[in-house]
Motif scaffolding. Structure first.
Motif, PDB file in Angstrom:
ATOM      1  N   GLY A 108       0.798  -1.217   0.000  1.00 57.35           N
ATOM      2  CA  GLY A 108       0.000   0.000   0.000  1.00 57.35           C
ATOM      3  C   GLY A 108       0.831   1.268   0.000  1.00 57.35           C
ATOM      4  O   GLY A 108       0.340   2.336   0.340  1.00 57.35           O
ATOM      5  N   ILE A 109       2.106   1.161  -0.399  1.00 61.37           N
ATOM      6  CA  ILE A 109       2.995   2.329  -0.479  1.00 61.37           C
ATOM      7  C   ILE A 109       3.175   2.675  -1.948  1.00 61.37           C
ATOM      8  O   ILE A 109       3.647   1.859  -2.739  1.00 61.37           O
ATOM      9  CB  ILE A 109       4.370   2.043   0.161  1.00 61.37           C
ATOM     10  CG1 ILE A 109       4.225   1.632   1.615  1.00 61.37           C
ATOM     11  CG2 ILE A 109       5.280   3.264   0.021  1.00 61.37           C
ATOM     12  CD1 ILE A 109       5.504   1.069   2.229  1.00 61.37           C
ATOM     13  N   ARG A 110       2.814   3.895  -2.322  1.00 62.59           N
ATOM     14  CA  ARG A 110       3.023   4.377  -3.678  1.00 62.59           C
ATOM     15  C   ARG A 110       4.058   5.489  -3.636  1.00 62.59           C
ATOM     16  O   ARG A 110       4.098   6.277  -2.696  1.00 62.59           O
ATOM     17  CB  ARG A 110       1.722   4.903  -4.294  1.00 62.59           C
ATOM     18  CG  ARG A 110       0.571   3.901  -4.333  1.00 62.59           C
ATOM     19  CD  ARG A 110       0.926   2.485  -4.814  1.00 62.59           C
ATOM     20  NE  ARG A 110       1.499   2.334  -6.111  1.00 62.59           N
ATOM     21  CZ  ARG A 110       0.871   1.822  -7.165  1.00 62.59           C
ATOM     22  NH1 ARG A 110      -0.380   1.436  -7.066  1.00 62.59           N
ATOM     23  NH2 ARG A 110       1.498   1.704  -8.303  1.00 62.59           N
ATOM     24  N   ALA A 111       4.924   5.524  -4.631  1.00 60.30           N
ATOM     25  CA  ALA A 111       6.013   6.503  -4.655  1.00 60.30           C
ATOM     26  C   ALA A 111       5.975   7.301  -5.953  1.00 60.30           C
ATOM     27  O   ALA A 111       5.594   6.779  -7.013  1.00 60.30           O
ATOM     28  CB  ALA A 111       7.363   5.801  -4.506  1.00 60.30           C
ATOM     29  N   PHE A 112       6.377   8.559  -5.853  1.00 62.97           N
ATOM     30  CA  PHE A 112       6.359   9.490  -6.970  1.00 62.97           C
ATOM     31  C   PHE A 112       7.620  10.329  -6.942  1.00 62.97           C
ATOM     32  O   PHE A 112       8.160  10.615  -5.875  1.00 62.97           O
ATOM     33  CB  PHE A 112       5.149  10.442  -6.856  1.00 62.97           C
ATOM     34  CG  PHE A 112       3.858   9.723  -6.648  1.00 62.97           C
ATOM     35  CD1 PHE A 112       3.099   9.325  -7.728  1.00 62.97           C
ATOM     36  CD2 PHE A 112       3.414   9.416  -5.371  1.00 62.97           C
ATOM     37  CE1 PHE A 112       1.903   8.637  -7.542  1.00 62.97           C
ATOM     38  CE2 PHE A 112       2.225   8.732  -5.172  1.00 62.97           C
ATOM     39  CZ  PHE A 112       1.463   8.342  -6.262  1.00 62.97           C
ATOM     40  N   SER A 113       8.063  10.760  -8.115  1.00 63.16           N
ATOM     41  CA  SER A 113       9.076  11.811  -8.174  1.00 63.16           C
ATOM     42  C   SER A 113       8.418  12.991  -8.860  1.00 63.16           C
ATOM     43  O   SER A 113       7.459  12.829  -9.620  1.00 63.16           O
ATOM     44  CB  SER A 113      10.332  11.354  -8.925  1.00 63.16           C
ATOM     45  OG  SER A 113      10.030  10.912 -10.221  1.00 63.16           O
ATOM     46  N   GLU A 114       8.914  14.169  -8.539  1.00 67.47           N
ATOM     47  CA  GLU A 114       8.290  15.349  -9.135  1.00 67.47           C
ATOM     48  C   GLU A 114       9.291  16.463  -9.344  1.00 67.47           C
ATOM     49  O   GLU A 114      10.274  16.578  -8.638  1.00 67.47           O
ATOM     50  CB  GLU A 114       7.100  15.809  -8.292  1.00 67.47           C
ATOM     51  CG  GLU A 114       7.436  16.413  -6.972  1.00 67.47           C
ATOM     52  CD  GLU A 114       7.294  17.919  -6.956  1.00 67.47           C
ATOM     53  OE1 GLU A 114       7.122  18.566  -8.006  1.00 67.47           O
ATOM     54  OE2 GLU A 114       7.398  18.479  -5.874  1.00 67.47           O
ATOM     55  N   HIS A 115       8.979  17.255 -10.382  1.00 64.53           N
ATOM     56  CA  HIS A 115       9.748  18.449 -10.700  1.00 64.53           C
ATOM     57  C   HIS A 115       8.926  19.639 -10.225  1.00 64.53           C
ATOM     58  O   HIS A 115       7.824  19.865 -10.730  1.00 64.53           O
ATOM     59  CB  HIS A 115       9.987  18.522 -12.203  1.00 64.53           C
ATOM     60  CG  HIS A 115      10.527  19.831 -12.686  1.00 64.53           C
ATOM     61  ND1 HIS A 115      11.679  20.398 -12.166  1.00 64.53           N
ATOM     62  CD2 HIS A 115      10.081  20.694 -13.629  1.00 64.53           C
ATOM     63  CE1 HIS A 115      11.904  21.556 -12.780  1.00 64.53           C
ATOM     64  NE2 HIS A 115      10.944  21.750 -13.668  1.00 64.53           N
ATOM     65  N   PRO A 116       9.440  20.394  -9.246  1.00 65.32           N
ATOM     66  CA  PRO A 116       8.651  21.502  -8.707  1.00 65.32           C
ATOM     67  C   PRO A 116       8.630  22.736  -9.605  1.00 65.32           C
ATOM     68  O   PRO A 116       7.839  23.645  -9.383  1.00 65.32           O
ATOM     69  CB  PRO A 116       9.343  21.811  -7.387  1.00 65.32           C
ATOM     70  CG  PRO A 116      10.763  21.402  -7.619  1.00 65.32           C
ATOM     71  CD  PRO A 116      10.694  20.208  -8.538  1.00 65.32           C
ATOM     72  N   GLY A 117       9.499  22.785 -10.605  1.00 64.06           N
ATOM     73  CA  GLY A 117       9.615  23.970 -11.446  1.00 64.06           C
ATOM     74  C   GLY A 117      10.782  24.823 -10.983  1.00 64.06           C
ATOM     75  O   GLY A 117      11.440  24.516  -9.990  1.00 64.06           O
ATOM     76  N   GLY A 118      11.061  25.888 -11.707  1.00 68.24           N
ATOM     77  CA  GLY A 118      12.085  26.844 -11.296  1.00 68.24           C
ATOM     78  C   GLY A 118      11.561  27.627 -10.096  1.00 68.24           C
ATOM     79  O   GLY A 118      10.527  28.281 -10.206  1.00 68.24           O
ATOM     80  N   ILE A 119      12.247  27.533  -8.987  1.00 68.96           N
ATOM     81  CA  ILE A 119      11.768  28.140  -7.746  1.00 68.96           C
ATOM     82  C   ILE A 119      12.682  29.294  -7.356  1.00 68.96           C
ATOM     83  O   ILE A 119      13.910  29.191  -7.432  1.00 68.96           O
ATOM     84  CB  ILE A 119      11.743  27.117  -6.587  1.00 68.96           C
ATOM     85  CG1 ILE A 119      11.059  25.819  -7.021  1.00 68.96           C
ATOM     86  CG2 ILE A 119      11.090  27.706  -5.358  1.00 68.96           C
ATOM     87  CD1 ILE A 119       9.630  25.950  -7.394  1.00 68.96           C
ATOM     88  N   ALA A 120      12.091  30.354  -6.887  1.00 72.29           N
ATOM     89  CA  ALA A 120      12.845  31.534  -6.463  1.00 72.29           C
ATOM     90  C   ALA A 120      13.343  31.334  -5.038  1.00 72.29           C
ATOM     91  O   ALA A 120      12.740  31.787  -4.073  1.00 72.29           O
ATOM     92  CB  ALA A 120      11.967  32.776  -6.554  1.00 72.29           C
ATOM     93  N   PHE A 160       9.640  32.232 -12.808  1.00 75.24           N
ATOM     94  CA  PHE A 160       9.981  31.383 -11.672  1.00 75.24           C
ATOM     95  C   PHE A 160       8.822  31.368 -10.693  1.00 75.24           C
ATOM     96  O   PHE A 160       8.011  32.289 -10.624  1.00 75.24           O
ATOM     97  CB  PHE A 160      11.247  31.887 -10.978  1.00 75.24           C
ATOM     98  CG  PHE A 160      12.511  31.292 -11.515  1.00 75.24           C
ATOM     99  CD1 PHE A 160      13.477  30.801 -10.667  1.00 75.24           C
ATOM    100  CD2 PHE A 160      12.740  31.228 -12.882  1.00 75.24           C
ATOM    101  CE1 PHE A 160      14.657  30.257 -11.156  1.00 75.24           C
ATOM    102  CE2 PHE A 160      13.908  30.689 -13.387  1.00 75.24           C
ATOM    103  CZ  PHE A 160      14.868  30.204 -12.527  1.00 75.24           C
ATOM    104  N   LYS A 161       8.739  30.310  -9.914  1.00 73.72           N
ATOM    105  CA  LYS A 161       7.673  30.143  -8.937  1.00 73.72           C
ATOM    106  C   LYS A 161       8.142  30.576  -7.555  1.00 73.72           C
ATOM    107  O   LYS A 161       9.333  30.533  -7.256  1.00 73.72           O
ATOM    108  CB  LYS A 161       7.260  28.671  -8.869  1.00 73.72           C
ATOM    109  CG  LYS A 161       6.671  28.129 -10.145  1.00 73.72           C
ATOM    110  CD  LYS A 161       6.345  26.648  -9.970  1.00 73.72           C
ATOM    111  CE  LYS A 161       5.758  26.060 -11.239  1.00 73.72           C
ATOM    112  NZ  LYS A 161       5.453  24.632 -11.077  1.00 73.72           N
ATOM    113  N   SER A 162       7.173  30.918  -6.720  1.00 70.89           N
ATOM    114  CA  SER A 162       7.469  31.149  -5.302  1.00 70.89           C
ATOM    115  C   SER A 162       7.677  29.784  -4.645  1.00 70.89           C
ATOM    116  O   SER A 162       7.342  28.736  -5.221  1.00 70.89           O
ATOM    117  CB  SER A 162       6.294  31.858  -4.628  1.00 70.89           C
ATOM    118  OG  SER A 162       5.168  30.990  -4.571  1.00 70.89           O
TER     119      SER A 162
END
Length: 193
Positions: A111-123, A154-156
């Motif tokens: 019941g463990i699901r895993a993800f990777s993610e790109h948050p975007g260009g962050i300031a 860029f994102k906050s």
């Protein structure tokens, strides 16, 4: 964490970006140690509470920087090749994406699901180790106070965290795992990536 309690959400968000060559006390490349080994070791240490949840999610912050480099399993810590901060960063973020896929493979039955993610260009100050020329290429400058300007688009920090929260909570990801996400969605694969 109190013994015996389940853990429903783990977001691994530690990271360093393109510092000069630095080694941890074990002699490992600092980017690889911070961006990959730290999340791996924390997740391993919390595996039993994650299993107790029966419906846990692990979100690992990768980056579009994974496109800079695959993982050189023969030279993870730049012992045999000249150190390149951007290749080291890319390698660490590619390893994070692979970690998420493998965690999902072995965790799904618990019941463990895993993800990777790109948050975007962050300031943030993450790019503080970059030279003025490297910053200029990103349309960013270092002020007299040492703080970095925020380039257009860029994102906050809050905006950057939003996809992590989405991965951890969205019903759209029920029954799904091992995917790479960005901007509140599963990223579309690109050729040769």
């Amino acid at each position: 964490m109190q013994a015996g309690r389940p853990l429903d959400i783990l977001i691994n968000n530690a990271g360093v970006y393109a510092p000069p060559e630095t080694r941890d006390r074990r002699g490992y490349d600092m980017q690889f140690a911070t961006n990959f080994l730290g999340p791996f070791q924390l997740t391993l240490g919390l595996w039993e509470p994650l299993k107790r949840s029966g419906n846990a999610r692990v979100v690992n912050l990768s980056s579009i920087g994974h496109m800079f480099s695959g993982v050189d399993f023969a030279d993870l810590h730049f012992d045999k090749r000249p150190y390149d901060p951007m290749l080291a960063y890319g390698q660490s973020k590619s390893a994070v994406a692979l970690l998420s896929m493998q965690l999902d493979t072995i965790g799904a039955e618990h019941g463990i699901r895993a993800f990777s993610e790109h948050p975007g260009g962050i300031a943030t100050e993450l790019a503080r180790h970059m030279s003025d020329a490297e910053l200029a290429a990103r349309e960013q400058v270092r002020g007299e106070d040492g703080k970095l300007s925020v380039p257009e688009g860029f994102k906050s920090a809050e905006q950057g965290a939003a996809t992590s929260i989405w991965c951890a909570t969205s019903p759209r990801l029920n029954g799904v795992g091992g995917v790479y996400c960005e901007d509140f969605d599963i990223a579309k694969p690109v050729p040769n990536d």
